[in-house]
Scaffold this motif. Structure first.
Motif, mmCIF file in Angstrom:
data_model
loop_
_atom_site.group_PDB
_atom_site.id
_atom_site.type_symbol
_atom_site.label_atom_id
_atom_site.label_comp_id
_atom_site.label_asym_id
_atom_site.label_seq_id
_atom_site.Cartn_x
_atom_site.Cartn_y
_atom_site.Cartn_z
ATOM 1 N N SER A 21 0.812 -1.219 0.000
ATOM 2 C CA SER A 21 0.000 0.000 0.000
ATOM 3 C C SER A 21 0.845 1.268 0.000
ATOM 4 C CB SER A 21 -0.929 0.002 1.217
ATOM 5 O OG SER A 21 -0.173 -0.121 2.409
ATOM 6 N N ILE A 22 2.159 1.130 0.188
ATOM 7 C CA ILE A 22 3.045 2.295 0.223
ATOM 8 C C ILE A 22 3.619 2.522 -1.172
ATOM 9 C CG2 ILE A 22 5.122 3.300 1.246
ATOM 10 C CD1 ILE A 22 4.658 1.565 3.683
ATOM 11 N N GLY A 23 3.353 3.689 -1.725
ATOM 12 C CA GLY A 23 3.836 4.010 -3.058
ATOM 13 C C GLY A 23 5.064 4.882 -3.046
ATOM 14 N N LYS A 24 5.593 5.152 -4.252
ATOM 15 C CA LYS A 24 6.804 5.968 -4.379
ATOM 16 C C LYS A 24 6.586 7.363 -3.811
ATOM 17 C CE LYS A 24 10.045 7.794 -7.811
ATOM 18 N NZ LYS A 24 9.882 9.194 -7.352
ATOM 19 N N ASP A 25 5.445 7.957 -4.063
ATOM 20 C CA ASP A 25 5.170 9.300 -3.549
ATOM 21 C C ASP A 25 5.146 9.310 -2.023
ATOM 22 O OD1 ASP A 25 5.048 10.271 -6.098
ATOM 23 O OD2 ASP A 25 2.847 10.266 -6.213
ATOM 24 N N ASP A 26 4.610 8.244 -1.441
ATOM 25 C CA ASP A 26 4.587 8.151 0.021
ATOM 26 C C ASP A 26 6.004 8.121 0.576
ATOM 27 O OD1 ASP A 26 1.723 7.940 0.243
ATOM 28 O OD2 ASP A 26 1.912 5.878 -0.493
ATOM 29 N N VAL A 27 6.845 7.354 -0.090
ATOM 30 C CA VAL A 27 8.237 7.248 0.346
ATOM 31 C C VAL A 27 8.935 8.605 0.229
ATOM 32 C CG1 VAL A 27 10.479 6.220 -0.186
ATOM 33 C CG2 VAL A 27 8.417 4.806 -0.209
ATOM 34 N N ASP A 28 8.774 9.270 -0.914
ATOM 35 C CA ASP A 28 9.423 10.564 -1.121
ATOM 36 C C ASP A 28 8.911 11.611 -0.135
ATOM 37 O OD1 ASP A 28 10.943 9.520 -3.114
ATOM 38 O OD2 ASP A 28 9.736 10.322 -4.762
ATOM 39 N N ASN A 29 7.596 11.616 0.118
ATOM 40 C CA ASN A 29 7.033 12.570 1.078
ATOM 41 C C ASN A 29 7.576 12.326 2.483
ATOM 42 O OD1 ASN A 29 5.482 13.944 -0.808
ATOM 43 N ND2 ASN A 29 3.698 12.616 -0.529
ATOM 44 N N ALA A 30 7.721 11.045 2.844
ATOM 45 C CA ALA A 30 8.277 10.723 4.162
ATOM 46 C C ALA A 30 9.721 11.200 4.276
ATOM 47 C CB ALA A 30 8.193 9.216 4.408
ATOM 48 N N TYR B 261 13.729 8.834 10.858
ATOM 49 C CA TYR B 261 12.662 9.840 10.858
ATOM 50 C C TYR B 261 11.639 9.558 9.754
ATOM 51 C CZ TYR B 261 15.362 12.764 14.102
ATOM 52 O OH TYR B 261 16.028 13.254 15.198
ATOM 53 N N ALA B 262 12.141 9.141 8.593
ATOM 54 C CA ALA B 262 11.228 8.828 7.492
ATOM 55 C C ALA B 262 10.375 7.604 7.827
ATOM 56 C CB ALA B 262 12.026 8.583 6.208
ATOM 57 N N ALA B 263 10.981 6.612 8.472
ATOM 58 C CA ALA B 263 10.232 5.422 8.861
ATOM 59 C C ALA B 263 9.123 5.766 9.841
ATOM 60 C CB ALA B 263 11.174 4.384 9.469
ATOM 61 N N ILE B 264 9.411 6.657 10.779
ATOM 62 C CA ILE B 264 8.393 7.059 11.753
ATOM 63 C C ILE B 264 7.202 7.699 11.049
ATOM 64 C CG2 ILE B 264 7.911 8.641 13.676
ATOM 65 C CD1 ILE B 264 10.828 8.144 14.576
ATOM 66 N N PRO C 91 11.722 -2.931 9.599
ATOM 67 C CA PRO C 91 13.043 -3.181 8.997
ATOM 68 C C PRO C 91 13.035 -3.211 7.475
ATOM 69 C CG PRO C 91 12.669 -4.673 10.840
ATOM 70 C CD PRO C 91 11.367 -3.993 10.577
ATOM 71 N N LEU C 92 11.907 -3.593 6.885
ATOM 72 C CA LEU C 92 11.847 -3.723 5.433
ATOM 73 C C LEU C 92 11.661 -2.385 4.726
ATOM 74 C CD1 LEU C 92 9.637 -6.928 5.322
ATOM 75 C CD2 LEU C 92 12.096 -6.767 4.970
ATOM 76 N N LEU C 93 11.348 -1.329 5.490
ATOM 77 C CA LEU C 93 11.162 -0.014 4.878
ATOM 78 C C LEU C 93 12.448 0.506 4.254
ATOM 79 C CD1 LEU C 93 8.918 1.807 7.522
ATOM 80 C CD2 LEU C 93 8.242 1.028 5.243
ATOM 81 N N SER C 94 13.601 0.114 4.809
ATOM 82 C CA SER C 94 14.869 0.627 4.284
ATOM 83 C C SER C 94 15.042 0.264 2.813
ATOM 84 C CB SER C 94 16.041 0.076 5.102
ATOM 85 O OG SER C 94 16.059 -1.336 5.057
ATOM 86 N N GLN C 95 14.484 -0.879 2.395
ATOM 87 C CA GLN C 95 14.589 -1.280 0.990
ATOM 88 C C GLN C 95 13.810 -0.324 0.088
ATOM 89 O OE1 GLN C 95 13.599 -5.465 0.558
ATOM 90 N NE2 GLN C 95 14.302 -5.881 2.638
ATOM 91 N N LEU C 96 12.705 0.236 0.604
ATOM 92 C CA LEU C 96 11.941 1.213 -0.175
ATOM 93 C C LEU C 96 12.675 2.541 -0.247
ATOM 94 C CD1 LEU C 96 8.337 0.551 1.235
ATOM 95 C CD2 LEU C 96 9.419 -0.455 -0.782
ATOM 96 N N PHE C 97 13.256 2.954 0.880
ATOM 97 C CA PHE C 97 13.920 4.253 0.924
ATOM 98 C C PHE C 97 15.160 4.298 0.043
ATOM 99 C CE2 PHE C 97 11.906 4.677 5.301
ATOM 100 C CZ PHE C 97 10.954 5.582 4.866
ATOM 101 N N THR C 98 15.948 3.245 0.079
ATOM 102 C CA THR C 98 17.215 3.284 -0.663
ATOM 103 C C THR C 98 17.012 3.243 -2.177
ATOM 104 O OG1 THR C 98 17.389 0.887 -0.357
ATOM 105 C CG2 THR C 98 18.573 2.276 1.200
#
Length: 716
Positions: free
Chosen positions: A56-65, A122-125, A139-146
């Motif tokens: 449910s988390i998209g690229k825009d969500d990641v960039d906004n975070a 901070y982005a994960a929060i 822990p798996l969020l880092s794969q989206l951020f990088t």
């Protein structure tokens, strides 16, 4: 059906994250072939679970975070700027109680970049709050951020990705890199701790642990007050030298850094809320505290994060992890170079005081050591570890090992006059490190964990084989809580015993960061006294020197037990029950089930709402040691596992056969004939010494009867 599905997903996420960060399954079994299949299956299932849980988390969500995380970082930098402008920090140039507890040695070249450390956290929060993510998903969020263009290249700043070019050398590198040729950054200074059990941060990212019902835990100071016993008992037959040897060993492999401002200016976390830094976690004190009557807040900055590529906080270790005497030689290039004479003799730099002998050289940065007091006429010495000036007994053992290196260097030069200075230095460092390993593993650790666990883990085993699959990193719980057991064994006074048998004492609270007892010729009296003085029993009694007088300067002091409890929560450590259940199996569902005396059960029931909430440090203080061990079952197991990894996963450990840096059979025999008394007799004025300096029942004999190190196996 849905509940079972969620449990399965949780298990998959936990296992996948845990395997990737700790090599856990590899670390805990000798027969490892079948684990490879489990790892592969876990990763395949993990990939499926990841797509299902985070889709449910998209690229825009990641960039906004990430954008919001950058904004939060900017606000943090603004606070830091205000703190510096308004001088709302602890003066690093004036020794103080709270400043001494934040002595820092992070060089710009070695520490991870501060601006990046908190970014993915901070982005994960932001995403955790927006999507109500489960803790096991974090822990798996880092794969989206990088994968985001906003943080492209962040992987280059991760400690495990530091560029390293390995040479299969006979000698260790200075900072520990290339010990494991397949994972060259593992065990290197300024790398990350790993986990024995996954962290239980309240938000899954970095928020300190809370109760299992998500309510606040009891205040750490309250736990200390309720739990502590007033009358401390000596623990025969262990000597007080055993206590300081353990501290010396600990300082060889761990230095967890605290967050600080520019130029290592320590935080003052007891400011008004509007001026408090986000990395502060101050400890409140009650207004009627009998031991701290005028204190309402104890300063507590959070420990420095390690990996800027992680969404779950891990912590930095500024030391080389393996047992290599880095507390003597240093772990960064500039320290190592300064501590050597660099004059072709292979020796370490010393200052010679008439009638006293050689002591460590003056600190090259006397404005920032929280020790030197020019107005009182002394400049503190420098060793390979910044904490060596904490108290005179610790400085004594540092001085002894400094002298021992030079003693070894002189003998090697006499035996091999054709050797150049670099060869003499490296060979002497190699021998001293091996002897320290031998004393640590064969004399010290069996007393701590007990002979049974020591034998089961091969701690004193000779003719061993290196295992490159084992991790050479510290379990986060080891330095943060478990190896702090010795804080319960520190006495209020150090006995002094002169050559003619007269006794005196040093009040430890009066000589924190004071080298003058060594400068004034008391080293031998301090060592003799430590060998006849019984170590305090390991229990829930902490003496006043650490419970109410830690680093005392004038009227201010700290409470070490309270700090330890707060530190465990800050690191997201699970409670005592989680560790006990994992190690020994079974289930603890009530306070009555606890494997400890009734007194502790009652105290814990009065403090905590749930038995699972009991802090690990509080729990180990109440454990009942088994057999001939000093510590209880949980502590003994983790210590034994930690040092098992640091032995069999260390390519340069002195007992290993068939490696480039291996010793010959004759050399190993010479190393294993040495005891701590051998070293003391060789480099001090002591004329008689206990054969076993860690045991008060050991028989004192003339130094002429104690075996010397045989150098002949090193003759070319």
């Amino acid at each position: 059906m849905k509940e079972n599905s969620e449990k399965l997903l949780y298990t998959i996420f936990a296992m996948r994250s845990f395997l990737s960060r700790t090599y856990f399954l590899i670390a805990f079994g000798k027969e490892r072939d079948h684990w490879s299949y489990i790892i592969v299956i876990t990763y395949i299932l993990g990939a499926w679970a990841e797509r299902r849980g985070l889709s449910s988390i998209g690229k825009d969500d990641v960039d906004n975070a990430l954008i919001k995380a950058f904004e939060k970082l900017n606000r943090q930098k603004e606070i830091e700027s205000q703190l510096i402008t308004k001088r709302k920090y602890i003066n690093p140039f004036v020794p103080s109680t709270i400043g001494r507890h934040q002595v820092s040695s992070c060089s710009i070249e070695s520490c991870p970049e501060g601006d990046l450390l908190y970014l993915l956290e901070y982005a994960a929060i932001e995403l955790v709050n927006k999507f109500n993510l489960k803790k096991h998903e974090v822990p798996l969020l880092s794969q989206l951020f990088t994968k985001s263009e906003l943080v492209k290249g962040i992987e280059n700043h991760c400690p495990n990705n530091r560029p390293t070019r390995c040479v299969n050398s006979k000698y260790r590198t200075i900072d520990g890199n290339c010990n494991n040729l397949q994972r060259p950054n593992e065990g290197r200074s300024f790398s990350c701790h790993i986990r024995f059990l996954p962290p239980v941060y309240a938000d899954g990212v970095n928020a300190p642990r809370r109760s299992v019902d998500n309510l606040p835990l009891p205040e750490p100071r309250t736990v200390t007050q309720v739990l502590n016993e007033e009358i401390c008992m000596p623990g025969r037959p262990n000597s007080n030298f055993l206590m300081v040897f353990g501290q010396f060993l600990d300082h060889d492999s761990v230095l967890t850094k605290q967050t600080s401002l520019a130029h290592n200016a320590p935080f003052n976390c007891c400011l008004a809320e509007s001026m408090k830094h986000p990395q502060c976690l101050p400890v409140p004190f009650g207004p009627s505290d009998p031991e701290f009557p005028n204190v309402t807040c104890m300063n507590f900055p959070r420990d420095r994060p390690c990996d800027p590529c992680s969404t779950v906080r891990e912590h930095l270790n500024a030391k080389t992890t393996v047992i290599d005497c880095s507390q003597v030689y240093g772990a960064v290039e500039e320290d190592v170079t300064f501590l050597r004479t660099n004059s072709g003799d292979g020796k370490l730099r010393v200052t010679t005081i008439e009638s006293v002998g050689d002591v460590p050289p003056p600190n090259r940065d006397i404005t920032n050591d929280m020790c030197t007091l020019k107005e009182e006429g002394y400049v503190c010495p420098m060793t390979g570890d910044i904490r060596s000036n904490q108290h005179p007994l610790l400085l004594s053992i540092h001085t002894i090992f400094l002298r021992f290196h030079n003693y070894v260097a002189d003998n090697l030069h006499a035996l091999n006059p054709n050797w150049d200075g670099e060869t003499i230095y490296q060979e002497a460092r190699r021998i001293v490190g091996a002897i320290f390993q031998h004393i640590s593993y064969c004399h010290y650790l069996p007393k701590v964990v007990g002979s049974r666990l020591a034998e089961e883990h091969g701690l004193c085993e000779d003719e061993t084989k290196y295992d490159r699959t084992l991790p050479i990193a510290l379990f986060n719980v080891f330095p943060t809580t478990i190896f702090r057991f010795a804080h319960s064994t520190i006495p209020d006074e150090y006995l002094l015993l002169s050559e003619n048998g007269s006794l005196a004492a040093l009040n430890v609270a009066d000589v924190y960061f004071d080298p003058r007892p060594i400068y004034n010729g008391l080293l031998e009296d301090i060592i003799r006294g430590s060998v006849v003085q019984n170590q305090e029993e390991f229990d829930r009694c902490l003496e006043k020197v650490v419970r109410k007088n830690l680093y005392k300067r004038h009227v201010t002091a700290l409470d070490l037990s309270t700090i330890n409890i707060q530190r465990g929560r800050e690191h997201g450590q699970p409670g005592f029950v989680a560790f006990f259940e994992y190690i020994f199996g079974g289930k603890i569902t009530s306070f009555e089930d606890l494997p400890m005396k009734q007194t502790c059960k009652k105290k814990f029931k009065s403090l905590y709402r749930h038995v699972e909430d009991i802090d690990l440090f509080a729990g180990i203080l109440c454990e009942i040691p088994e057999d001939d061990a000093i510590v209880g079952p949980v502590s003994a197991f983790i210590i034994a596992k930690q040092y098992f990894n640091l032995k069999f996963g260390d390519r340069y450990f002195h007992t290993h056969l068939g490696e480039t840096g291996s010793f010959t059979k004759e050399q190993r025999g010479a190393i294993r004939s040495v005891s701590m008394s051998t070293i003391v007799c060789a480099v001090t004025k002591v004329k008689r010494m206990n054969i076993d300096m860690l045991n008060t029942d050991s028989i004192p004999v003339p130094c002429t009867q104690i075996p010397k190190l045989n150098f002949l196996p090193w003759k070319d």
